[in-house]
Design a protein around this motif. Structure first.
Motif, PDB file in Angstrom:
ATOM      1  N   CYS A   9      -2.518   5.279  -4.694  1.00  0.00           N
ATOM      2  CA  CYS A   9      -3.811   5.261  -5.366  1.00  0.00           C
ATOM      3  C   CYS A   9      -3.794   6.327  -6.456  1.00  0.00           C
ATOM      4  O   CYS A   9      -3.308   7.432  -6.257  1.00  0.00           O
ATOM      5  N   CYS A  15      -8.650   1.173  -3.475  1.00  0.00           N
ATOM      6  CA  CYS A  15      -8.201   2.071  -2.405  1.00  0.00           C
ATOM      7  C   CYS A  15      -9.163   2.037  -1.226  1.00  0.00           C
ATOM      8  O   CYS A  15     -10.378   2.106  -1.398  1.00  0.00           O
ATOM      9  N   CYS A  59      -6.779   9.416  -5.087  1.00  0.00           N
ATOM     10  CA  CYS A  59      -6.572  10.238  -3.876  1.00  0.00           C
ATOM     11  C   CYS A  59      -5.116  10.287  -3.454  1.00  0.00           C
ATOM     12  O   CYS A  59      -4.773  11.018  -2.536  1.00  0.00           O
ATOM     13  N   CYS A 100     -10.598   5.984  -1.011  1.00  0.00           N
ATOM     14  CA  CYS A 100     -11.540   6.586  -1.951  1.00  0.00           C
ATOM     15  C   CYS A 100     -12.222   5.558  -2.834  1.00  0.00           C
ATOM     16  O   CYS A 100     -13.015   5.913  -3.702  1.00  0.00           O
TER      17      CYS A 100
END
Ligand SMILES: [Zn+2]
Length: 1125
Positions: A456, A478, A459, A481
């Motif tokens: 991602c 994701c 994060c 997050c």
């Protein structure tokens, strides 16, 4: 509200998900795996400048070196660079346009641990007895001898009266589809969860003096106990069944013609009636058919064994002393377990039927029969796995195996308010490199080529089954997050009609819970591909180490052990290089370069500022230098045979190893074999500061703290270099484990302790431990990061590691036995639809120097009802967390405070359940959640452990040692350590591979005519009752009578009969299951060694004031009632 409703499978609908196995990676198994991207390191380190002047005089020691010493050079202190965490964890940018790389790589089976060789035990003799005792952490002191044995054996008299003829009754469970009527139940039906059939465990405390009602009275003597029933709750029925009230074992040995196990609803002699105790069980897992009640006396009902049963009946007088009349228990009259000053009579006066309170054995056996037969598939979110004591197969279907991650709660409360209310810690025990059984595939290795793993953008979570592909597969969202990340062209794949990628089953990172990525150079320290690691063996050659036979034994063993260094996959030889150091007050380095005819010794006597006097020839390839190494190992014991040197250093030894690894620019492990408190003048010098008078004072904590900050600083340096320290201690007196073990503790190393070591008596244990330690799967220079989905985050970590910030767990090394316990806290609300996701990423260097990432993913459910939480939790994991919390707590708090904190939190957990999830009922009833009904018994085991409540016989070093061991234990290890396994050997079925069913850890359960095996992962006992029949004694010990059994035996005689073979095979199997070799101790009934054995009978009162299970349960009940009122 019901469990099924929450079992939504994660991610998108996946028809055919179960078909994963057909789409496995088998086709690629044969594909060559890049075993190493880097050539083996053999030559001298580039850039090493051996120009520095030695900083200390170099001279041979008085023990003549075998060869003349060449001029030595000192390693220039090479500045090391601690790599930035951000570089590692955040990884490289993923913007490069890359061509497509191989999808996945097969795992190399050869990287699994090899079976460990068992060593023929050396002979033992009677003189070694005190040593054995000391090694078992309790000295032979008899000043604290318990009351005479006969006093506490056997059940209360009243018991026998009430249960005589019914003693052979099997407690049975009604089948699921038959309505179970509880005739004349003494308790009104309860519906702890209105509208639900939630499982509960209730326990009726005996009434107080003012609250006595006929309902709760026990049946009068002579009235048979009611048949106990327990089973699955039926629709609309929330309470059924009572546990059996059967006599404690000793009295009723099995008879050849007793009833077979199984359903006996209409069994003669059993009169259904009101329960004697109000303890009630509603299993979470519906029982399949009838499950025999565990009874300490009977074990599993098996076919009668010839020559066995009959003689036992001849021992009915086991309990010679009548016990006080059993009374109903009044919680208010039970003293606090910590109040030891009360006269013993007062504490034992109020008896409660031990069979009426939750039995660990019953829970373990129920789980085995309910969940052991089917594979545990991980595709369903928030599923509670089978217990660690159950043998089961795991199928990875998108969540990590419980062998890698176990949680205390699989249904997290949606809000922090709920979490605070229930006080159930949200915790996971993670064992990233756990060894899997042979029938489970190790994690596949995925190679995404030069781009490295897909992550991602925000994060940095790694690609995993929870990522959602959108926009036709061009981007993914994701799960942690919610950030949307572009899919790189080489990773693009079309989606099917369900939104799932077409290559779903071909990619482990899309369909599995656990897998590995090959890491790129961006994940390496200083952006440099690491060198293969090194092992340095550092041997104490002071007087004690020589005299005990350690040095000789060790050097002899190393010659062959070096053939078993960890190797990558199918590699022909290990890439690990080795080096050797010996030391007492000074250090001796050895040049074992292959071109030498003889090893060369270099002595460093100025240990104030440690340096390495040679580099070339110090770390070598074993095969190339074998002749020189063998010669060295031959000579070391001879060189120091006549040493009178008793003083040792310790700090400089670690420093020397660290400097050697720095100079070689590699990670590695130091194996230090050390015998004494380092009193010699040197950095890290220690003094004897042992003071048992501090126990139970506010200053007790200093016993667990290091006595100098020197080792803290050294540990930090070691972690930065990836230098892990394994410490083998051989003390004859206090060595300050709390201080010596600190570097080991913070570098992910292992500690072993062999008190009063004598090669002949303890060699087997030491060599087996050493073999396993050297050979086990290990990752070096590791960083572990735990990411979570929005709403929770990892806030606390427990284990053997170092942390320089709040998120990265730094491990100089991590091996297959080490677990890390993680606690999570809310930072936002969770919701039931999304659940909660955890991703653990471990970056490490393999034994060949390959940089890898091991990823474990777990998704959990979230709930808005507390009842859901309590129905989906696991007590074993909860206890693992509690003990680690407590054992860390003793560093800064008095042990009493730590114990009280544990009791208080546990009481709050149970009180919250009682208040919110159980229906109103009389305050005299203790109602426990089914999943937590063993919390009191296990918690009590923790509270009276040697660390939290030591007896006079437990040494300060043993307490520090146990504290350190526990810190990196997984759930299975803490489970058996705190509640040992006790197996009736005389009931073993010689024709079966199975073990006899365990019995509860209480003296009452021991039969005078029986033989029992007890193990807790560190200790292994065989207890022999004095009335054991002669045939059995002959078969196992090869002597004619009880009196002739030699309790100094460290090993069972190898006899050619089924009983001897079966018992020895059981001992071997148990040893193979545990990470540490357990030395066998034979304990004869009434022998003085029995005191040590009884220390492990955890349901009993301990000699140093620990409460019995019954007393503690009543104490907990009282605590809960106080919280509720
Ligand atoms: Zn993210």
């Amino acid at each position: 509200m019901n469990q099924q409703g929450h079992m939504a499978s994660y991610g998108q609908p996946q028809p055919g998900y179960q078909g994963y196995q057909q789409f496995g990676y088998n086709s690629q198994h044969t594909a060559g795996v890049p075993t190493s991207q880097y050539g083996p390191y053999n030559g001298p380190v580039q850039g090493y400048q051996p120009t520095a002047v030695p900083q200390g005089p170099l001279r041979p020691t008085s023990e003549a070196a075998p060869t003349s010493l060449p001029p030595s050079t000192a390693a220039q202190s090479t500045a090391y660079n601690q790599y930035g965490q951000g570089d590692i964890q955040n990884g490289p940018a993923m913007s490069d346009q890359m061509q497509r790389f191989p999808v996945s790589q097969s795992y190399m089976p050869g990287s699994q641990p090899m079976p460990y060789q068992q060593y023929a035990p050396p002979a033992s003799n009677a003189q070694q007895l005190p040593n054995q005792m000391a090694a078992m952490q309790i000295s032979g002191s008899t000043s604290n001898a318990p009351p005479p044995v006969s006093q506490s054996y056997g059940p209360p008299t009243s018991h026998r009266q009430t249960t005589g003829p019914a003693a052979y009754t099997q407690y049975s469970t009604p089948p699921q589809n038959i309505p179970s009527n509880i005739p004349q139940s003494g308790n009104p039906p309860q519906h702890p969860f209105p509208g639900q059939s939630a499982p509960v465990t209730t326990f009726t405390s005996p009434p107080t003096s003012t609250g006595l009602t006929g309902m709760n009275l026990p049946p009068p003597p002579g009235v048979p106990r009611p048949t106990a029933m327990h089973g699955p709750p039926l629709p609309g029925q929330s309470q059924i069944g009572f546990p059996p009230s059967q006599p404690p074992s000793g009295h009723y040995p099995p008879q050849p013609n007793h009833r077979p196990a199984g359903p006996q609803p209409g069994m003669p002699g059993v009169v259904p009636g009101p329960p004697t105790q109000g303890f009630q069980v509603h299993p979470t897992q519906p029982s399949q058919g009838f499950i025999p009640q565990q009874n300490g006396s009977f074990g599993q009902m098996r076919a009668p064994q010839p020559n066995y049963a009959a003689p036992y009946t001849g021992a009915p007088t086991y309990s010679s002393q009548p016990q006080p009349q059993q009374k109903r228990l009044d919680p208010d009259s039970i003293p606090s377990p910590q109040l030891n000053e009360l006269p013993p009579q007062q504490k034992t006066r109020h008896r409660i039927d031990p069979d009426a309170i939750p039995s660990p054995i019953q829970v373990i056996e129920d789980d085995k029969s309910n969940r052991g037969s089917e594979p545990f598939s991980t595709g369903v979110r928030g599923q509670v796995p089978p217990l660690v004591t159950t043998d089961f197969v795991v199928k990875d279907q998108g969540n990590s195996s419980p062998r890698f991650i176990r949680c205390a709660a699989y249904n997290l409360p949606c809000t922090s308010d709920m979490a605070k209310q229930c006080q159930v810690p949200l915790t996971a025990v993670i064992k990233p490199l756990a060894t899997l059984p042979a029938d489970e595939a190790p994690p596949y290795i995925v190679d995404h080529g030069k781009t490295g793993p897909i992550r991602c953008n925000r994060c940095k979570a790694y690609m995993c089954p929870y990522m959602q592909f959108i926009e036709g597969g061009r981007r993914f969202q994701c799960a942690f997050c919610s950030c949307v990340t572009e899919v790189l062209p080489h990773y693009f794949q079309h989606l099917d009609h369900t939104g799932k990628r077409m290559d779903y089953y071909d990619r482990p990172e899309l369909s599995l819970g656990s897998y590995e990525f090959l890491a790129t150079v961006d994940y390496c320290k200083n952006n440099k591909i690491p060198n293969p690691p090194a092992f340095i063996f550092m041997i104490d050659v002071s007087y004690n180490a020589l005299k005990s036979g350690l040095v000789h034994l060790l050097c002899e063993e190393l010659k062959s052990l070096l053939d078993y260094l960890p190797r990558e996959g199918n590699a022909e030889e290990s890439a690990i290089r080795v080096g050797f150091v010996t030391y007492n007050k000074v250090l001796h380095f050895y040049n074992v370069k292959s071109s030498l005819a003889q090893p060369q010794m270099m002595v460093v006597s100025d240990i104030a500022d440690m340096f390495v006097p040679l580099l070339d020839g110090f770390l070598v390839n074993v095969n190339e230098s074998r002749a020189v190494i063998n010669s060295l190992l031959e000579q070391i014991p001879e060189m120091f045979a006549d040493t009178r040197e008793t003083e040792t250093v310790f700090g400089p030894v670690i420093q020397a190893g660290l400097e050697a690894l720095k100079a070689a620019e590699c990670a590695g492990k130091l194996f230090i074999f050390h015998s004494t408190l380092p009193l010699a003048e040197a950095p890290g010098k220690l003094k004897n500061r042992d003071d048992k008078k501090l126990i139970n004072t506010d200053k007790e904590k200093v016993l667990f703290q290091p006595q100098t900050s020197f080792y803290n600083n050294l540990a930090k340096e070691c972690v930065a270099q990836g230098c892990s320290v394994d410490l083998f201690l051989f003390p004859n007196q206090y060595v300050d484990v709390a201080t010596l073990g600190l570097v080991t503790y913070q570098t992910g190393g292992s500690i072993y302790k062999y008190t009063y070591f004598q090669a002949q008596a303890d060699g087997e244990r030491f060599l087996n431990d050493l073999h396993r330690d050297v050979r086990k799967v290990i990752g070096f220079d590791s960083v572990m990061r735990v990411r979570t989905s929005t709403g929770i985050r990892a806030t606390d970590f427990f284990g053997s590691f170092y942390m320089s910030n709040t998120t990265d767990v730094e491990l100089a090394a991590l091996d297959c036995d080490k677990a890390i316990t993680v606690e999570f806290k809310h930072d936002d609300k969770l919701n039931e639809d999304n659940g909660a996701q955890i991703q653990c990423a471990l970056l490490y260097t393999s034994c060949s120097g390959q940089r890898r990432l091991r990823i474990h993913n777990l998704s959990l459910n979230c709930c808005t009802q507390l009842a859901d939480l309590y129905r989906n939790c696991e007590t074993d994991t909860l206890i693992n967390y509690f003990v680690k919390l407590a054992y860390r707590g003793v560093l800064s708090n008095p042990t009493k405070t730590v114990r009280d904190t544990l009791i208080n939190q546990s009481a709050q957990i149970l009180a919250c359940y009682r208040k919110n999830c159980a229906s109103p009922s009389s305050a005299g009833q203790l109602i426990l959640p089914e999943c937590m009904k063993l919390l009191p018994v296990y918690l009590n085991c923790v509270l009276k452990s040697d660390v939290l409540q030591p007896g006079a016989e437990v040494s300060t070093d043993d307490r520090a040692y146990i504290r350190q061991l526990i810190t990196s234990m997984d759930v299975a290890e803490t489970n058996v350590f705190f509640y040992p396994r006790l197996l009736p050997v005389h009931k073993m079925d010689v024709d079966s591979d199975d073990f006899p069913m365990a019995i509860r850890c209480s003296e009452e359960r021991l039969s005078k005519g029986g033989i029992y095996l007890l193990e807790n992962g560190l200790n292994l006992f065989i207890w022999v009752g004095m009335n054991t029949q002669h045939d059995l004694i002959q078969s196992i010990f090869n002597v004619q009578s009880f009196g002739q059994i030699d309790s100094a035996l460290a090993t069972l005689p190898m006899l050619d009969n089924p009983y001897s073979k079966k018992l020895r095979s059981m001992v071997d199997m148990i040893r193979a299951q545990r990470p540490r070799f357990m030395k066998l101790m034979i304990v004869k009934q009434d022998d003085k060694m029995e005191l040590l054995f009884k220390h492990f009978l955890m349901e009993d009162k301990s000699v140093n004031g620990g409460a019995s299970y019954v007393d503690f349960l009543c104490h907990m009940h009282k605590e809960i009632r106080q919280l509720l009122s």
